[in-house]
Design a protein around this motif. Structure first.
Motif, PDB file in Angstrom:
ATOM      1  N   ILE A  34       0.868  -1.175   0.000  1.00  0.00           N
ATOM      2  CA  ILE A  34       0.000   0.000   0.000  1.00  0.00           C
ATOM      3  C   ILE A  34       0.904   1.224   0.000  1.00  0.00           C
ATOM      4  CG2 ILE A  34      -1.784   1.301   1.244  1.00  0.00           C
ATOM      5  CD1 ILE A  34      -2.656  -1.378   2.489  1.00  0.00           C
ATOM      6  N   GLY A  35       0.690   2.111  -0.957  1.00  0.00           N
ATOM      7  CA  GLY A  35       1.466   3.334  -1.030  1.00  0.00           C
ATOM      8  C   GLY A  35       2.945   3.099  -1.206  1.00  0.00           C
ATOM      9  N   GLY A  36       3.319   2.005  -1.851  1.00  0.00           N
ATOM     10  CA  GLY A  36       4.719   1.715  -2.104  1.00  0.00           C
ATOM     11  C   GLY A  36       5.426   0.996  -0.966  1.00  0.00           C
ATOM     12  N   PRO A  53      10.511  -1.563  -0.286  1.00  0.00           N
ATOM     13  CA  PRO A  53      10.751  -2.659  -1.237  1.00  0.00           C
ATOM     14  C   PRO A  53      12.219  -3.048  -1.365  1.00  0.00           C
ATOM     15  CG  PRO A  53       9.263  -1.043  -2.173  1.00  0.00           C
ATOM     16  CD  PRO A  53       9.749  -0.470  -0.880  1.00  0.00           C
ATOM     17  N   GLU A  54      13.127  -2.074  -1.288  1.00  0.00           N
ATOM     18  CA  GLU A  54      14.551  -2.389  -1.451  1.00  0.00           C
ATOM     19  C   GLU A  54      15.132  -3.137  -0.266  1.00  0.00           C
ATOM     20  OE1 GLU A  54      14.316   1.988  -0.109  1.00  0.00           O
ATOM     21  OE2 GLU A  54      13.236   0.708  -1.501  1.00  0.00           O
ATOM     22  N   HIS A  55      14.390  -3.232   0.834  1.00  0.00           N
ATOM     23  CA  HIS A  55      14.866  -3.963   2.016  1.00  0.00           C
ATOM     24  C   HIS A  55      14.354  -5.405   2.073  1.00  0.00           C
ATOM     25  CE1 HIS A  55      15.282   0.190   4.066  1.00  0.00           C
ATOM     26  NE2 HIS A  55      16.392  -0.153   3.450  1.00  0.00           N
ATOM     27  N   LEU A  56      13.535  -5.795   1.100  1.00  0.00           N
ATOM     28  CA  LEU A  56      12.959  -7.149   1.138  1.00  0.00           C
ATOM     29  C   LEU A  56      13.661  -8.094   0.186  1.00  0.00           C
ATOM     30  CD1 LEU A  56       9.113  -6.687   1.341  1.00  0.00           C
ATOM     31  CD2 LEU A  56      10.765  -7.044   3.151  1.00  0.00           C
TER      32      LEU A  56
END
Length: 76
Positions: A34-36, A53-56
């Motif tokens: 949600i919301g990026g 997202p870059e931490h997953l």
């Protein structure tokens, strides 16, 4: 140039997938975006948290555990 890494392929987990949040070191079940931001929940239940997202990434496979030596003596 933007500080975000645009050339790296973004990891896209599936709902229900176990993922690793590299910022916190925690594993969680991916719930939604949600919301990026990605929403994760602890595998054993509890409060959701958000991750960028870059931490997953995919969660590492569970390490094989050594058999319990006490279990062998109980079975005998």
């Amino acid at each position: 140039m933007s500080p975000l890494k645009r050339d790296a392929a973004a990891y896209r987990p599936r709902v229900g997938e176990l993922v690793l949040d590299s910022r916190t070191g925690r594993t969680g079940i991916y719930m939604d975006t949600i919301g990026g931001e990605r929403y994760l929940r602890p595998p054993d239940g509890g409060c959701e948290w958000t991750a960028r997202p870059e931490h997953l990434g995919p969660a590492p496979a569970p390490a094989e555990q050594d058999p319990d030596p006490a279990a062998a003596t109980r079975a005998a």
